[in-house]
Design a protein around this motif. Structure first.
Motif, short mmCIF file in Angstrom:
data_model
loop_
_atom_site.label_atom_id
_atom_site.label_comp_id
_atom_site.label_asym_id
_atom_site.label_seq_id
_atom_site.Cartn_x
_atom_site.Cartn_y
_atom_site.Cartn_z
N SER A 1 6.79 15.64 -8.19
CA SER A 1 6.46 14.45 -8.69
C SER A 1 5.94 14.17 -10.08
O SER A 1 6.12 13.01 -10.67
CB SER A 1 5.39 13.83 -7.56
N ALA A 2 5.41 15.18 -10.59
CA ALA A 2 4.90 15.11 -11.91
C ALA A 2 6.05 14.99 -12.98
O ALA A 2 5.94 14.26 -13.85
CB ALA A 2 4.40 16.36 -12.34
N GLU A 3 7.18 15.57 -12.69
CA GLU A 3 8.25 15.38 -13.59
C GLU A 3 9.12 13.96 -13.40
O GLU A 3 9.50 13.41 -14.35
CB GLU A 3 9.40 16.37 -13.19
N ILE A 4 9.01 13.55 -12.10
CA ILE A 4 9.43 12.24 -11.78
C ILE A 4 8.66 11.25 -12.76
O ILE A 4 9.04 10.19 -13.49
CB ILE A 4 9.23 11.78 -10.38
N VAL A 5 7.25 11.48 -12.81
CA VAL A 5 6.52 10.60 -13.54
C VAL A 5 6.77 10.45 -15.18
O VAL A 5 6.87 9.67 -15.63
CB VAL A 5 4.88 10.61 -13.38
N ARG A 6 7.07 11.77 -15.57
CA ARG A 6 7.35 12.08 -16.97
C ARG A 6 8.54 11.20 -17.31
O ARG A 6 8.63 10.58 -18.43
CB ARG A 6 7.52 13.60 -17.32
N ARG A 7 9.69 11.56 -16.40
CA ARG A 7 10.99 10.85 -16.52
C ARG A 7 10.90 9.21 -16.57
O ARG A 7 11.52 8.49 -17.46
CB ARG A 7 12.11 11.13 -15.57
N LEU A 8 10.22 8.87 -15.84
CA LEU A 8 9.98 7.35 -15.80
C LEU A 8 9.09 6.81 -16.85
O LEU A 8 9.66 5.75 -17.61
CB LEU A 8 8.97 6.76 -14.31
N ARG A 9 8.00 7.43 -17.31
CA ARG A 9 7.45 6.83 -18.38
C ARG A 9 8.18 7.14 -19.63
O ARG A 9 8.15 6.54 -20.68
CB ARG A 9 6.09 7.74 -18.54
N GLY A 10 9.16 8.28 -19.80
CA GLY A 10 10.15 8.47 -20.86
C GLY A 10 11.02 7.34 -21.04
O GLY A 10 11.37 7.19 -22.21
N ARG A 11 11.28 6.51 -19.75
CA ARG A 11 12.21 5.58 -20.11
C ARG A 11 11.49 4.15 -20.27
O ARG A 11 12.26 3.17 -20.07
CB ARG A 11 12.79 5.42 -18.62
N GLY A 12 10.07 4.42 -20.60
CA GLY A 12 9.34 3.24 -20.75
C GLY A 12 8.65 2.40 -19.87
O GLY A 12 8.14 1.40 -20.05
N HIS A 13 8.77 2.80 -18.62
CA HIS A 13 8.15 2.51 -17.35
C HIS A 13 6.71 2.72 -17.22
O HIS A 13 6.27 3.72 -17.58
CB HIS A 13 8.86 2.61 -16.11
N ALA A 14 5.83 1.74 -16.69
CA ALA A 14 4.53 2.05 -16.45
C ALA A 14 4.56 2.47 -14.77
O ALA A 14 5.28 1.98 -14.01
CB ALA A 14 3.92 0.58 -16.29
N VAL A 15 3.85 3.67 -14.60
CA VAL A 15 3.68 4.18 -13.33
C VAL A 15 2.27 4.40 -13.04
O VAL A 15 1.24 4.77 -13.48
CB VAL A 15 4.40 5.59 -13.29
N VAL B 1 -3.23 12.07 -15.55
CA VAL B 1 -2.95 12.22 -16.92
C VAL B 1 -1.65 11.69 -17.20
O VAL B 1 -1.46 11.33 -18.51
CB VAL B 1 -3.29 13.90 -17.23
N LEU B 2 -0.64 12.49 -16.43
CA LEU B 2 0.76 11.88 -16.87
C LEU B 2 0.97 10.74 -16.77
O LEU B 2 2.03 9.99 -17.55
CB LEU B 2 1.78 12.70 -15.81
N SER B 3 0.36 9.92 -15.81
CA SER B 3 0.80 8.48 -15.71
C SER B 3 -0.11 7.53 -16.46
O SER B 3 0.23 6.30 -16.75
CB SER B 3 0.45 7.87 -14.17
N GLY B 4 -1.40 8.10 -16.98
CA GLY B 4 -2.42 7.24 -17.58
C GLY B 4 -2.85 6.31 -16.69
O GLY B 4 -3.55 5.08 -17.20
N GLN B 5 -3.00 6.58 -15.53
CA GLN B 5 -3.37 5.45 -14.56
C GLN B 5 -4.13 6.37 -13.40
O GLN B 5 -3.93 7.41 -13.12
CB GLN B 5 -2.37 4.69 -13.76
N ALA B 6 -5.43 5.78 -12.80
CA ALA B 6 -6.12 6.27 -11.73
C ALA B 6 -5.19 6.50 -10.58
O ALA B 6 -4.22 5.64 -10.29
CB ALA B 6 -7.20 5.25 -11.32
#
Length: 348
Positions: free
Chosen positions: A20-34, A53-58
């Motif tokens: 899931s950490a990599e999924i967050v990274r891929r989504l944020r790398g595409r410009g999406h908020a997660v 930390v990876l999402s920048g959200q609680a």
């Protein structure tokens, strides 16, 4: 991608949760908020702090049941914020709860309140994925419009190789975008056939060909990426189902004909990439044919021309044929196009 999305990522308690950490990274790398929502058991496999930390959200968990003094219904707020809900990994238990409409934790409660597109990425052992109860839950969710990214065939946590491995993070990210962002084939249904057919000679032997199915599977994956609903009718191949594709497995040419005819009336486009056998044994032996004389004769009869029959329908979809040739490619491909009255044939 045409615009940033707001993605609520639900993480459940399976070993694939570490991805899931990599999924967050891929989504944020595409410009999406997660934002991430973890079930109780998910925290055994991935630390909430990592996703925060990876999402920048609680990270959203069961604290929504505790008084915070704000008066905010956190699950309703999260459902309203998200444009797409992605659950990865989606365990067999989670699929069952979603199918039944249960709301016994933050994630499933939010899922009930969410009205947008839902993408699930199942992950479990092959025996669990093939269990009738799981298959029924999957079909229930499909009927409700839930999209499935995977699973795929590959190494499992048990050390075995089989169907049930979670789709790769990049494929999941692409499925999330395809669920929300319109593509050129959005609203269209594409029917793809792939692989060989096996025509039985006896219970052991069959007439077949060397088709791997890779071309048809690649076409199906691309059609999904472009926004289509895709139904893939596959002969006997050893390939994982592309994320977002509805798959029907067949064995013989007559099986394929029946499957194609059941889907074709709803299709806008038919890509007939399968290498369907031209002939089949007139009568398959009930028992294994024993070695005897130095030669033997096998009487064959023609299989139906599936593509030609579909193309001849009054309201036929746009039909594309494929011609695999060993010589005179242009001549034979064009001859096939004319004979079947097709708008397009791909020669290879």
């Amino acid at each position: 991608m045409s615009r940033p999305l707001r993605v609520l990522l639900g993480v459940t308690g399976g070993i694939a949760a570490y991805k899931s950490a990599e999924i967050v990274r891929r989504l944020r790398g595409r410009g999406h908020a997660v934002r991430c929502a973890l079930t109780r058991s998910a925290t055994s496999f991935v630390a909430p702090l990592t996703l925060e930390v990876l999402s920048g959200q609680a990270v959203l968990q069961e604290e929504y049941l505790e008084a915070a003094g704000s008066g905010v219904e956190v699950h309703i707020e999260a459902a309203a914020w998200a444009e797409v809900l992605c659950i990865a990994p989606a365990t067999a238990h989670t699929l069952g709860r979603l199918a039944l409409g249960l709301a016994d934790d933050f994630l499933t409660t939010t899922a009930l309140a969410f009205t947008g597109p839902v993408v699930t990425a199942p992950a479990m052992h092959s025996a669990m994925w093939s269990h009738p109860a799981v298959r029924e839950n999957v079909e229930t969710l499909r009927r409700r419009g839930v999209r499935f990214a995977g699973p795929i065939e590959g190494p499992l946590a048990s050390g075995e190789v089989g169907m049930g491995r979670m789709a790769d993070p990049e494929a999941i990210a692409a499925a999330v975008e395809a669920a929300v962002l319109p593509g050129p084939l959005t609203g269209r249904t594409v029917l793809v056939t792939a692989g060989p057919t096996f025509e039985p000679v006896d219970p052991v032997r069959f007439l077949g060909n060397r088709s791997s199915g890779k071309m048809g599977f690649a076409l199906a994956a691309e059609a999904v990426r472009r926004g289509a609903r895709v139904v893939l009718v596959a002969g006997p191949v050893h390939l994982g189902t592309p994320p977002g594709v509805e798959r029907i497995d067949v064995r013989t040419a007559l099986d394929m004909k029946a499957a194609v005819e059941s889907v074709a009336p709803a299709a806008d486009l038919v890509l007939m990439a399968a290498a369907v056998a031209d002939f089949r044994p007139k009568a398959a032996a009930e028992h294994k044919i024993k070695k005897g004389a130095a030669t033997m004769s096998l009487e064959l009869e023609a299989n139906p021309d599936i593509l030609a029959e579909i193309a001849a329908q009054p309201d036929a979809p746009f039909c594309v044929g494929f011609a695999a040739e060993s010589r005179d490619l242009d001549t034979y491909a064009e001859g096939k196009r004319v004979a079947k009255k097709l708008p397009l044939v791909v020669g290879n």
